[in-house]
Design a protein around this motif. Structure first.
Motif, mmCIF file in Angstrom:
data_model
loop_
_atom_site.group_PDB
_atom_site.id
_atom_site.type_symbol
_atom_site.label_atom_id
_atom_site.label_comp_id
_atom_site.label_asym_id
_atom_site.label_seq_id
_atom_site.Cartn_x
_atom_site.Cartn_y
_atom_site.Cartn_z
ATOM 1 N N LYS A 2 0.834 -1.202 0.000
ATOM 2 C CA LYS A 2 0.000 0.000 0.000
ATOM 3 C C LYS A 2 0.868 1.251 0.000
ATOM 4 O O LYS A 2 1.855 1.337 0.734
ATOM 5 N N VAL A 3 0.479 2.221 -0.819
ATOM 6 C CA VAL A 3 1.147 3.518 -0.858
ATOM 7 C C VAL A 3 0.156 4.577 -0.395
ATOM 8 O O VAL A 3 -0.946 4.695 -0.939
ATOM 9 N N LEU A 4 0.555 5.333 0.612
ATOM 10 C CA LEU A 4 -0.250 6.448 1.088
ATOM 11 C C LEU A 4 0.146 7.703 0.314
ATOM 12 O O LEU A 4 1.326 7.990 0.142
ATOM 13 N N MET A 5 -0.856 8.435 -0.137
ATOM 14 C CA MET A 5 -0.620 9.700 -0.816
ATOM 15 C C MET A 5 -1.262 10.809 -0.003
ATOM 16 O O MET A 5 -2.443 10.720 0.341
ATOM 17 N N ILE A 6 -0.499 11.828 0.320
ATOM 18 C CA ILE A 6 -1.024 12.958 1.079
ATOM 19 C C ILE A 6 -1.208 14.134 0.128
ATOM 20 O O ILE A 6 -0.243 14.626 -0.463
ATOM 21 N N ASN A 7 -2.440 14.559 -0.025
ATOM 22 C CA ASN A 7 -2.741 15.713 -0.873
ATOM 23 C C ASN A 7 -2.716 16.965 0.003
ATOM 24 O O ASN A 7 -3.620 17.201 0.799
ATOM 25 N N GLY A 8 -1.663 17.766 -0.149
ATOM 26 C CA GLY A 8 -1.501 18.950 0.669
ATOM 27 C C GLY A 8 -2.234 20.173 0.153
ATOM 28 O O GLY A 8 -2.060 21.266 0.692
ATOM 29 N N SER A 9 -3.050 20.010 -0.872
ATOM 30 C CA SER A 9 -3.814 21.132 -1.400
ATOM 31 C C SER A 9 -5.142 21.264 -0.665
ATOM 32 O O SER A 9 -5.785 20.263 -0.341
ATOM 33 N N PRO A 10 -5.585 22.498 -0.408
ATOM 34 C CA PRO A 10 -6.913 22.658 0.188
ATOM 35 C C PRO A 10 -8.036 22.298 -0.779
ATOM 36 O O PRO A 10 -9.173 22.088 -0.356
ATOM 37 N N ASN A 11 -7.708 22.216 -2.067
ATOM 38 C CA ASN A 11 -8.705 21.865 -3.081
ATOM 39 C C ASN A 11 -8.683 20.361 -3.322
ATOM 40 O O ASN A 11 -7.722 19.821 -3.875
ATOM 41 N N GLU A 12 -9.732 19.702 -2.900
ATOM 42 C CA GLU A 12 -9.757 18.233 -2.869
ATOM 43 C C GLU A 12 -9.549 17.601 -4.237
ATOM 44 O O GLU A 12 -8.875 16.584 -4.353
ATOM 45 N N ASN A 13 -10.116 18.184 -5.277
ATOM 46 C CA ASN A 13 -10.030 17.588 -6.608
ATOM 47 C C ASN A 13 -9.356 18.524 -7.608
ATOM 48 O O ASN A 13 -9.732 18.571 -8.776
ATOM 49 N N GLY A 14 -8.331 19.236 -7.149
ATOM 50 C CA GLY A 14 -7.658 20.210 -7.983
ATOM 51 C C GLY A 14 -6.483 19.649 -8.754
ATOM 52 O O GLY A 14 -6.413 18.445 -9.060
ATOM 53 N N CYS A 15 -5.522 20.512 -9.045
ATOM 54 C CA CYS A 15 -4.368 20.136 -9.868
ATOM 55 C C CYS A 15 -3.482 19.097 -9.178
ATOM 56 O O CYS A 15 -3.002 18.159 -9.829
ATOM 57 N N THR A 16 -3.246 19.270 -7.877
ATOM 58 C CA THR A 16 -2.397 18.323 -7.147
ATOM 59 C C THR A 16 -3.039 16.944 -7.127
ATOM 60 O O THR A 16 -2.369 15.926 -7.331
ATOM 61 N N PHE A 17 -4.339 16.902 -6.888
ATOM 62 C CA PHE A 17 -5.063 15.629 -6.906
ATOM 63 C C PHE A 17 -4.966 14.968 -8.277
ATOM 64 O O PHE A 17 -4.815 13.748 -8.375
ATOM 65 N N THR A 18 -5.042 15.764 -9.337
ATOM 66 C CA THR A 18 -4.948 15.225 -10.692
ATOM 67 C C THR A 18 -3.601 14.546 -10.913
ATOM 68 O O THR A 18 -3.522 13.455 -11.508
ATOM 69 N N ALA A 19 -2.525 15.178 -10.419
ATOM 70 C CA ALA A 19 -1.190 14.584 -10.539
ATOM 71 C C ALA A 19 -1.079 13.296 -9.731
ATOM 72 O O ALA A 19 -0.576 12.268 -10.214
ATOM 73 N N LEU A 20 -1.555 13.340 -8.494
ATOM 74 C CA LEU A 20 -1.496 12.142 -7.636
ATOM 75 C C LEU A 20 -2.320 10.999 -8.230
ATOM 76 O O LEU A 20 -1.927 9.831 -8.135
ATOM 77 N N SER A 21 -3.437 11.336 -8.829
ATOM 78 C CA SER A 21 -4.303 10.297 -9.421
ATOM 79 C C SER A 21 -3.607 9.574 -10.561
ATOM 80 O O SER A 21 -3.823 8.366 -10.765
ATOM 81 N N GLU A 22 -2.769 10.284 -11.307
ATOM 82 C CA GLU A 22 -2.030 9.647 -12.401
ATOM 83 C C GLU A 22 -1.025 8.640 -11.850
ATOM 84 O O GLU A 22 -0.867 7.540 -12.395
#
Length: 206
Positions: A2-22
């Motif tokens: 398992k890999v944990l990913m921490i999204n440090g952006s206040p925007n749940e589905n923003g640009c950072t989330f898009t990168a992490l999702s890839e």
């Protein structure tokens, strides 16, 4: 695994989330479970250097930091994502990570880690450098990609047009999966893990 990913952006589905999702999609392709932990928009308490975690075994501020550290036995790798604010990572993320690693201590040792950053234009490399310092001080193998782990864009749709950035995310996922599988194979083959010396602390002022 398992890999944990921490999204440090206040925007749940923003640009950072898009990168992490890839990255997440590539890891899942290799049979590796992923979880994205959202820091969100709530205020995050910074470390106050009370040293309470050394006595309690957890941070004195009971939030997501303690939740993650209590589950480290099920986490094999870590990826941190951050937007770029004023040429650096999000302040709430840094406050979170200061407490996460200081209170978690040696439990983080040996877990492969990487960071990804998202920016509209500049500041990505400075943010990337800042976040990688957490891993190198915590004895965590840093997973690389084919370029610095960054995507560019003002919106998620912009990020999806950054074909090189998305490819960099996929390559990161491939390399993380490979290293995790190598570690697992090494343990099965009883390859000894690195021996840690007693920690030596020296000061510049004597």
């Amino acid at each position: 695994m398992k890999v944990l990913m921490i999204n440090g952006s206040p925007n749940e589905n923003g640009c950072t989330f898009t990168a992490l999702s890839e990255v997440s999609a590539t890891l899942q392709k290799h049979g590796i479970e992923t979880e994205i932990f959202q820091i969100g928009k709530k205020p995050v308490q910074g470390c106050v250097a009370c040293m309470g975690c050394s006595k309690l075994g957890r941070c004195v501020f009971n939030d997501g930091v303690n939740d993650i550290n209590s589950r480290l036995d099920e986490i094999d790798g870590l990826i941190i994502g951050s937007p770029v604010y004023y040429g650096g990572p999000a302040g709430s993320l840094c406050a979170f990570l200061d407490r996460l690693f200081f209170s978690g201590g040696e439990k983080w040792f040996g877990k492969p880690a990487a960071c990804v950053v998202s920016c509209r234009r500049g500041g990505a490399t400075a943010s990337f450098d800042r976040l990688n310092k957490y891993f190198t001080i915590m004895n965590m193998p840093v997973v690389s990609s084919q370029y610095w782990n960054m995507v560019h864009g003002f919106t998620p749709d912009d990020v999806r047009k950054d074909l090189e950035g998305l490819q960099t995310m996929r390559t990161l996922g491939e390399n993380m999966a490979y290293l995790l599988k190598c570690i697992e194979a090494g343990r099965k083959a009883k390859v000894p893990e690195p021996e840690m010396e007693e920690h030596i602390l020296t000061n510049f002022i004597r």
